[in-house]
Design a protein around this motif. Structure first.
Motif, short mmCIF file in Angstrom:
data_model
loop_
_atom_site.label_atom_id
_atom_site.label_comp_id
_atom_site.label_asym_id
_atom_site.label_seq_id
_atom_site.Cartn_x
_atom_site.Cartn_y
_atom_site.Cartn_z
N GLY A 1 -53.39 -24.44 13.83
CA GLY A 1 -52.31 -24.61 14.65
C GLY A 1 -50.94 -24.84 13.97
N LEU A 2 -49.85 -24.59 14.83
CA LEU A 2 -48.56 -24.75 14.30
C LEU A 2 -48.24 -26.07 13.53
CD1 LEU A 2 -46.58 -22.97 17.25
CD2 LEU A 2 -46.95 -21.98 14.79
N ASP A 3 -48.78 -26.96 14.07
CA ASP A 3 -48.31 -28.44 13.49
C ASP A 3 -49.17 -28.69 12.36
OD1 ASP A 3 -46.95 -29.11 15.67
OD2 ASP A 3 -48.52 -30.02 16.82
N GLY A 4 -49.93 -27.74 11.94
CA GLY A 4 -50.76 -27.83 10.66
C GLY A 4 -50.24 -27.00 9.55
N VAL A 5 -49.22 -26.41 9.80
CA VAL A 5 -48.79 -25.16 8.59
C VAL A 5 -48.37 -25.91 7.47
CG1 VAL A 5 -47.01 -23.40 8.18
CG2 VAL A 5 -48.27 -23.67 10.18
N ALA A 6 -47.39 -27.11 7.59
CA ALA A 6 -46.77 -27.81 6.41
C ALA A 6 -47.73 -28.52 5.67
CB ALA A 6 -45.63 -28.84 7.01
N GLY A 7 -48.89 -29.05 6.18
CA GLY A 7 -50.04 -29.62 5.58
C GLY A 7 -50.71 -28.72 4.85
N TRP A 8 -51.05 -27.48 5.47
CA TRP A 8 -51.79 -26.55 4.70
C TRP A 8 -51.08 -25.89 3.55
CZ3 TRP A 8 -50.27 -21.32 4.11
CH2 TRP A 8 -51.26 -20.71 3.45
N ALA A 9 -49.71 -25.56 3.68
CA ALA A 9 -48.88 -25.02 2.37
C ALA A 9 -48.93 -25.86 1.57
CB ALA A 9 -47.67 -24.48 3.15
N GLY A 10 -48.83 -27.36 1.63
CA GLY A 10 -48.87 -28.08 0.65
C GLY A 10 -50.11 -28.16 -0.12
N GLU A 11 -51.30 -28.00 0.64
CA GLU A 11 -52.57 -27.87 0.07
C GLU A 11 -52.75 -26.72 -0.88
OE1 GLU A 11 -55.23 -27.98 3.26
OE2 GLU A 11 -54.89 -30.05 3.56
N ARG A 12 -52.05 -25.60 -0.67
CA ARG A 12 -52.00 -24.38 -1.36
C ARG A 12 -51.06 -24.26 -2.44
NH1 ARG A 12 -56.79 -22.92 -0.23
NH2 ARG A 12 -56.20 -20.81 -1.13
N GLY A 13 -50.30 -25.20 -2.45
CA GLY A 13 -49.40 -25.35 -3.76
C GLY A 13 -47.77 -25.44 -3.57
N LEU A 14 -47.51 -25.40 -2.23
CA LEU A 14 -45.79 -25.66 -2.04
C LEU A 14 -45.60 -26.97 -2.19
CD1 LEU A 14 -45.04 -23.06 0.88
CD2 LEU A 14 -44.57 -22.58 -1.61
N ARG B 1 -42.45 -21.82 12.84
CA ARG B 1 -42.31 -22.36 14.28
C ARG B 1 -41.27 -21.40 14.92
NH1 ARG B 1 -44.43 -25.06 18.02
NH2 ARG B 1 -45.31 -26.90 16.86
N GLU B 2 -40.26 -21.01 14.17
CA GLU B 2 -39.09 -20.11 14.68
C GLU B 2 -39.70 -18.82 14.98
OE1 GLU B 2 -35.90 -20.98 15.00
OE2 GLU B 2 -36.48 -22.83 14.71
N ALA B 3 -40.46 -18.19 14.40
CA ALA B 3 -41.19 -16.96 14.79
C ALA B 3 -41.99 -17.17 15.73
CB ALA B 3 -41.87 -16.41 13.61
N ALA B 4 -42.63 -18.17 16.04
CA ALA B 4 -43.63 -18.23 16.98
C ALA B 4 -42.79 -18.53 18.26
CB ALA B 4 -44.57 -19.70 16.79
N ASP B 5 -41.55 -19.45 18.33
CA ASP B 5 -40.96 -19.61 19.56
C ASP B 5 -40.23 -18.07 19.90
OD1 ASP B 5 -41.32 -22.26 19.43
OD2 ASP B 5 -39.44 -22.70 18.48
N THR B 6 -39.92 -17.16 18.95
CA THR B 6 -39.44 -15.87 19.30
C THR B 6 -40.80 -15.32 20.10
OG1 THR B 6 -38.07 -15.85 17.23
CG2 THR B 6 -38.42 -13.74 18.39
N LEU B 7 -41.64 -15.22 19.91
CA LEU B 7 -42.89 -14.86 20.48
C LEU B 7 -43.28 -15.56 21.67
CD1 LEU B 7 -44.98 -13.67 17.51
CD2 LEU B 7 -43.76 -12.43 18.98
N GLY B 8 -43.01 -16.77 21.77
CA GLY B 8 -43.64 -17.33 22.80
C GLY B 8 -44.61 -18.47 22.35
#
Length: 299
Positions: A190-203, A216-223
Motif C-alpha cells: 500500500g502507498l502508506d507502507g512505502v517509507a517504512g519498506w524503503a527504510g527496511e531496504r536501507g534508505l 505518492r505523487e506518481a500515484a496521484d497522477t494516475l489516480g
C-alpha cells in the motif's frame, strides 16, 4: 560540422568535432553571434574546464563560463530544471540568450546505455519544452568522448541534421524498449507502507520519506485509488512500480516545470517524482488500456 535550424523561436543546433581546433571553429562563431545579438545578455558556455580555458583565451571575459559538472549535477529532468531556472533568471526578453552546452560524458551522461538514452530523451523533448522561447542552443559532441551511437541518435534530436525525428516519435522509440521484468521477490504494498519498506531496504529516514512522496505523487497522477503498487530492490536502487487502467499518453508528463517554482515540492505530480528519482519510466500499454510508472530512487 554545425547544423542550424531555420529562423524561428527555439533554435536547437548541434556541432560534432574531434579536435580542439574544430571545437573553436564551431564555438567561437556561435558565441560571437550571441555577443552581437541585440537585446541579449552575454552568451553562456557550459563545457569542460579545458574547453572553457580555450574560450577564455579566445574571447576573454565576454562570455559566461560554467563548468559542465556544475550544471549537469543529476538526471536529465534535473538538467531541465537547471536550464529553465537559468533562463528565468538570466535570459533576455522571450528567453533570448545563446547557450553552448556539453554534458559530462566522463560522468553520468556516458556512464551507461541507460543514461545515454535518457540524455537523448532530454535532447529530443527540449524541442517541445523550450519551443515558446527565443533561446538559441548549440549542443556540442566530442567524438573523442561521446560514443558514436549516442552521436547518431543525437542527430535525430536536432533539427537541421537531416536525421531529425519528431520528438513524439523518437521518445516513443525509446519507450518501445521493454522494461526489465520485476524480480520474483517483488511484492505488493500500500502507498502508506512505502517509507517504512524503503527504510527496511536501507534508505535513510529522510530519503525514504522523499521516495515515498515521489511514489505518492506518481500515484496521484494516475489516480491513487486505481493504482496497484509493487516494490523491490535495495538502497539506493529501491524500485516502486504503479499500474493503473487508462492511458497517460503525454511524453512531456513530468518534464514541464511548474509555473513559478522549480524546486521539487509536494503537489507537483510527476515533476516532483522525476526530480527526486534517478529514473521514472512511463509505459502506456499498446491497446491504451493501462499505464505503468516505474520509479527507481537511486542508481
Amino acid at each position: 560540422m554545425t547544423t542550424q535550424t531555420p529562423p524561428g523561436l527555439f533554435d536547437h543546433r548541434m556541432a560534432v568535432f574531434g579536435t580542439d581546433e574544430e571545437f573553436l571553429g564551431a564555438a567561437v562563431p556561435f558565441l560571437t553571434e550571441g555577443l552581437r545579438a541585440p537585446g541579449e545578455p552575454a552568451p553562456v558556455a557550459i563545457t569542460t574546464p579545458a574547453r572553457l580555458a580555450l574560450l577564455a583565451d579566445t574571447l576573454g571575459d565576454t562570455v559566461a563560463l560554467i563548468t559542465h559538472t556544475d550544471w549537469y549535477t543529476g538526471s536529465a529532468p534535473n538538467a531541465i530544471a537547471q536550464g529553465a531556472g537559468y533562463l528565468a533568471r538570466n535570459a533576455g526578453a522571450g528567453g533570448r540568450i545563446h547557450l553552448l552546452m556539453e554534458p559530462d560524458w566522463a560522468g553520468r551522461a556516458g556512464s551507461s546505455p541507460r543514461e545515454s538514452a535518457e540524455w537523448i530523451r532530454y535532447e529530443s523533448l527540449a524541442n517541445l519544452l523550450f519551443a515558446p522561447l527565443a533561446t538559441t542552443a548549440l549542443c556540442v559532441y566530442d567524438t573523442r568522448l561521446a560514443p558514436p551511437g549516442v552521436i547518431e541518435r543525437a542527430r535525430r534530436a536536432h533539427p537541421g541534421t537531416g536525421a531529425y525525428e519528431d520528438p513524439h516519435r523518437l521518445t516513443a522509440a525509446l519507450d518501445a524498449v521493454p522494461l526489465p521484468r520485476p524480480p520474483a521477490d517483488a511484492r505488493g504494498l500500500g502507498l502508506d507502507g512505502v517509507a517504512g519498506w524503503a527504510g527496511e531496504r536501507g534508505l535513510g529516514a529522510d530519503e525514504a520519506e522523499l521516495f515515498a512522496g515521489a511514489v505518492r505523487e506518481a500515484a496521484d497522477t494516475l489516480g491513487a485509488a486505481r493504482a496497484a503498487l509493487r516494490v523491490w530492490g535495495d538502497a539506493p536502487a529501491c524500485v516502486a512500480e504503479l499500474a493503473a487502467p487508462g492511458r497517460l499518453g503525454d511524453p512531456l508528463a513530468g518534464f514541464v516545470p511548474p509555473a513559478g517554482e522549480l524546486r521539487p515540492e509536494r503537489g507537483q505530480g510527476l515533476w516532483f517524482a522525476r526530480q527526486v528519482c534517478a529514473y521514472v519510466d512511463v509505459r502506456d500499454a499498446a491497446d491504451g488500456a493501462a499505464t505503468t510508472v516505474r520509479l527507481q530512487y537511486g542508481r
